[in-house]
Design an enzyme around this catalytic site. Sequence first.
Site, mmCIF file in Angstrom:
data_model
loop_
_atom_site.group_PDB
_atom_site.id
_atom_site.type_symbol
_atom_site.label_atom_id
_atom_site.label_comp_id
_atom_site.label_asym_id
_atom_site.label_seq_id
_atom_site.Cartn_x
_atom_site.Cartn_y
_atom_site.Cartn_z
ATOM 1 N N CYS A 142 -4.425 0.277 10.258
ATOM 2 C CA CYS A 142 -4.581 -0.761 9.233
ATOM 3 C C CYS A 142 -4.461 -2.158 9.836
ATOM 4 O O CYS A 142 -3.524 -2.459 10.573
ATOM 5 C CB CYS A 142 -3.534 -0.583 8.140
ATOM 6 S SG CYS A 142 -3.654 -1.823 6.825
ATOM 7 N N CYS B 240 0.850 -1.199 0.000
ATOM 8 C CA CYS B 240 0.000 0.000 0.000
ATOM 9 C C CYS B 240 0.885 1.248 0.000
ATOM 10 O O CYS B 240 2.000 1.243 0.527
ATOM 11 C CB CYS B 240 -0.910 0.004 1.231
ATOM 12 S SG CYS B 240 -2.163 1.325 1.184
ATOM 13 N N CYS C 259 -1.971 4.162 6.979
ATOM 14 C CA CYS C 259 -3.037 4.343 7.966
ATOM 15 C C CYS C 259 -2.646 3.646 9.268
ATOM 16 O O CYS C 259 -2.342 2.445 9.275
ATOM 17 C CB CYS C 259 -4.353 3.788 7.438
ATOM 18 S SG CYS C 259 -4.886 4.565 5.891
#
Length: 354
Positions: A83, A76, A80
């Site tokens: 996550c 990714c 975040c």
Amino acid sequence: MQLSSVVTSPKLLLQLCISTVQCFLSSVFSKVRYWTTGACKGTSSALSPVDNKLDQKEIQNATIPTSVNYHFTRKCNYKCGFCFHTAKTSFVLPLEEAKRGLKLLKESGMEKINFSGGEPFLHDKGEFLGKLVQFCKQDLQLPSVSIVSNGSMIKEKWFQKYGDYLDILAVSCDSFDEETNQLIGRAQGRKSHLDCLYKIRNWCQQYKVAFKINSVINTFNVDEDMVESITQLAPCRWKVFQCLLIDGENAGEKALREAERFIISDQQFQEFLDRHSSVSCLVPESNEKMRNSYLILDEYMRFLDCREGRKDPSKSILDVGVKDAICFSGFDEKMFFKRGGKYLWSKADMKLEW
């Protein structure tokens, strides 16, 4: 203890010998278990910690995989903080192997496939994903094909090429404040996450793809009022998740994320829901509803069991078939229906005004 005292005591000497043999055997068995379970990096056949010998009746009565979430990549471009499917590997199955697995799922009763990650548009610049989407709709004739993405890598030309084969595109957005998204990690550099969101919303309308928004409620956005923004964007569904801890993913010593600081209480989550109760498309999912009510396939096409607060993998469906593997998924079918997991998920049935 001195050596002389050990030698002069046959009983102690015997105990020492037994202890040594036990340690040796334990080490040997540990290595054998490691290799036979396929736990070494790069294999697709790692077992669940539970016994892999299944009763034939249990296999015959296995859950039908009506809706499956396939996390075909863990990579990714966002970071975040909460996550719970982190970039532990860069492995992605070859296209034809992925198609073979999807065909097995369809033959076992799958009606809906959701592609996720990681960020699914990152691998091969979205072409790998596009080919899977086309295969599922055109060849397998699945009623519903959907994607969850952060939106940052999506280009209009992807819609032009593959939009006809996609039913639903969900874009993750946790805040309508750019600074909050930056704090969460829902960003890449200073690029505007919200600009991407609105652009994709327009493309979905133009290319007749149902638009959906996913939001994870956490300590950084729990007090935010999103009613006006959600109403303006008018998604077909707004999935609102309570931030969840998964050991080894976003919690624990081996985790790549430390999500504890993002966790909110059940009461805080309910207060957020109450504040947004006027939004008709809101679909709430607490930790209780979410944990075991999804059939999740990892990058090796192994079902992930979250019942113990971590992700324990089954064998790969490519190795043992769907019915054998799904018995280790920990899937709670009753909760799946209770949380509204089955809905009108084909864009042809949604009767949306484009």
